[in-house]
Scaffold this active site. Structure first.
Site, PDB file in Angstrom:
ATOM      1  CB  SER A   1     -23.800  26.169  42.345  1.00  0.00           C
ATOM      2  OG  SER A   1     -23.895  26.280  43.733  1.00  0.00           O
TER       3      SER A   1
ATOM      4  CB  THR B   1     -20.518  31.203  43.929  1.00  0.00           C
ATOM      5  OG1 THR B   1     -20.457  30.936  42.552  1.00  0.00           O
ATOM      6  CG2 THR B   1     -19.141  31.498  44.477  1.00  0.00           C
TER       7      THR B   1
ATOM      8  CB  THR C   1     -18.209  28.687  41.973  1.00  0.00           C
ATOM      9  OG1 THR C   1     -19.470  28.576  41.323  1.00  0.00           O
ATOM     10  CG2 THR C   1     -17.195  29.213  40.982  1.00  0.00           C
TER      11      THR C   1
ATOM     12  NE  ARG D   1     -18.197  32.316  33.052  1.00  0.00           N
ATOM     13  CZ  ARG D   1     -18.576  32.439  34.320  1.00  0.00           C
ATOM     14  NH1 ARG D   1     -18.303  31.488  35.189  1.00  0.00           N
ATOM     15  NH2 ARG D   1     -19.211  33.506  34.723  1.00  0.00           N
TER      16      ARG D   1
ATOM     17  CB  THR E   1     -22.468  35.048  44.897  1.00  0.00           C
ATOM     18  OG1 THR E   1     -23.113  33.930  44.275  1.00  0.00           O
ATOM     19  CG2 THR E   1     -23.534  35.949  45.483  1.00  0.00           C
ATOM     20  N   GLY E   2     -22.833  35.465  41.822  1.00  0.00           N
ATOM     21  CA  GLY E   2     -23.657  35.912  40.700  1.00  0.00           C
ATOM     22  C   GLY E   2     -22.893  35.821  39.392  1.00  0.00           C
TER      23      GLY E   2
HETATM   24  C1  SD4 Z   1     -19.288  32.613  38.225  1.00  0.00           C
HETATM   25  N1  SD4 Z   1     -19.788  33.864  40.219  1.00  0.00           N
HETATM   26  O1  SD4 Z   1     -18.709  31.643  37.755  1.00  0.00           O
HETATM   27  C2  SD4 Z   1     -19.622  32.557  39.690  1.00  0.00           C
HETATM   28  C3  SD4 Z   1     -20.694  31.580  39.889  1.00  0.00           C
HETATM   29  C4  SD4 Z   1     -21.992  32.071  40.231  1.00  0.00           C
HETATM   30  O2  SD4 Z   1     -24.156  32.167  39.518  1.00  0.00           O
HETATM   31  O3  SD4 Z   1     -22.141  32.734  41.208  1.00  0.00           O
HETATM   32  N2  SD4 Z   1     -22.944  31.740  39.392  1.00  0.00           N
HETATM   33  O4  SD4 Z   1     -19.610  33.590  37.566  1.00  0.00           O
END
Ligand code: SD4
Length: 357
Positions: free
Chosen positions: A99, A217, A235, A245, A268-269
């Site tokens: 990731s 991330t 990330t 994106r 994160t997320g």
């Molecule tokens: C995103 N927050 O690109 C980052 C990556 C992540 O689960 O945490 N993905 O949205």
């Protein structure tokens, strides 16, 4: 195959995570010398002394290894900004971490594109979005901050800038991530990920598939020995995202915000949810108004729930925050979010409390 991108149904998340409850994180003591959150010590939350520094915290289990990189700088009196850059470079360079950086899962066209930003407590900041072929996105972000009049470079321009700055051009798509992408292509079904798998959760509950490849991330925030704050976030973004994106991670005020006067936060997320509410800026501004880092993180998560009550049930977002005095906050939509803390006396991963049980 074990990886964090598995799409998990909420129905698999029913086992209790004994340590995590949003009610456990009351405003801690702030008197010098007292422990805060002393009352939470038995609940498995960090007991950082008021004013203890240096300190570094970061997202997820693998933040612990990253913290070690930062700690090498911090423990020798180095600057917070140098520490967070050194720290997050560790997962960026790890090909097994799917990731971040090298080995990151690609977009739906099979291209690995990186998002990152870095910020100090005086508003100095830089970021790159949709960067390709350069593993240390965080260092490119720092060059944007230091060597340009801009804050954010994207896409081909970011890559061109990185190469001009002397960063080596590399293929970031490892055979493992390429294989995962090809497997995904069979269905091409895109859906945001819950991101609730991790080793700590698995160890504590035994009910979830977990393993060394479950990552996310890395967001890292630190206070150095002189009391200055710094943060970094890097990330490869959501796996199999649309080409072009950009998530929250490279956006100042979304994935990261730092202010020496008020505190620092990272996230994160699912980045779309964080961007919608200017998540980390919200957290830091709430701290400026007197909220504890914990209360500020909780408010930001609640804001996400308010804006999308149904949507929020199927997504994961986690916030980490730190006050200028070293008080820590951590909160997520779903249980399973963990964070790593490193101080002179603590080197540990903790489960964050969550909105949904
Ligand atoms: C995103 N927050 O690109 C980052 C990556 C992540 O689960 O945490 N993905 O949205």
């Amino acid at each position: 195959m074990l990886n964090r991108r598995k799409f998990l149904a909420l129905s698999t998340l029913t086992a209790p995570l004994a340590l995590a409850s949003r009610h456990l994180m009351a405003r801690p003591l702030t008197e010098k010398g007292k422990m805060w959150p002393g009352s939470l010590k038995t609940q498995g939350q960090p007991s950082v002394k008021f004013g203890e520094k240096p300190i570094v915290i970061s997202t997820w289990d693998f933040g612990q290894a990253a913290n070690e990189g930062a700690w090498k700088v911090l423990s020798q009196g180095g600057h917070a900004l140098d520490a967070v850059e050194a720290g997050v470079k560790i997962p960026e360079a790890d090909p097994n971490n799917q990731s971040v950086g090298m080995g990151g899962l690609p977009d739906r066209d099979g291209k690995v594109t990186l998002d990152a930003c870095i910020m100090d407590g005086m508003g100095n900041c830089g970021g790159v979005a949709a960067l390709e072929h350069v593993v240390h996105a965080i260092s490119v972000a720092r060059k944007v901050m230091e060597n340009t009049p801009h804050v954010l470079l994207v896409g081909q321009g970011a890559t061109q800038f990185a190469l001009e700055q002397g960063f080596p051009k590399e293929n970031l798509l490892t055979p493992k991530s390429e294989a995962a992408w090809k497997e995904w292509l069979k269905t091409s079904h895109y859906q945001p990920v819950m991101n609730v798998e991790n080793q700590l959760y698995h160890k504590q509950t035994g009910d979830m598939p977990g393993g060394p490849n479950n990552h996310d991330t890395i967001g890292m925030i630190a206070i150095d020995a002189s009391g200055k704050l710094g943060g970094a976030c890097t990330t490869s973004g959501m796996a199999y995202k649309l080409r072009g994106r950009v998530g929250d991670s490279p956006i100042i005020g979304a994935g990261l915000f730092v202010d020496d006067e008020a505190g620092a936060a990272t996230s994160t997320g699912v980045g779309e949810e964080v961007i919608r509410i200017c998540g980390t800026h919200l957290v830091v501004e709430l701290m400026r108004q007197g909220r504890s880092p914990q209360a500020a993180c909780e408010e930001a998560v609640k804001r996400i729930v308010q804006k999308g009550p149904e949507r929020s049930k199927t997504l994961q977002v986690g916030f980490l925050a730190i006050s200028p005095q070293g008080e820590i906050g951590a909160y997520a939509l779903q249980k399973g979010f963990t964070y790593a803390v490193r101080t002179g006396s603590i080197n540990q991963v903790y489960p964050a409390p969550s909105y949904y049980a």
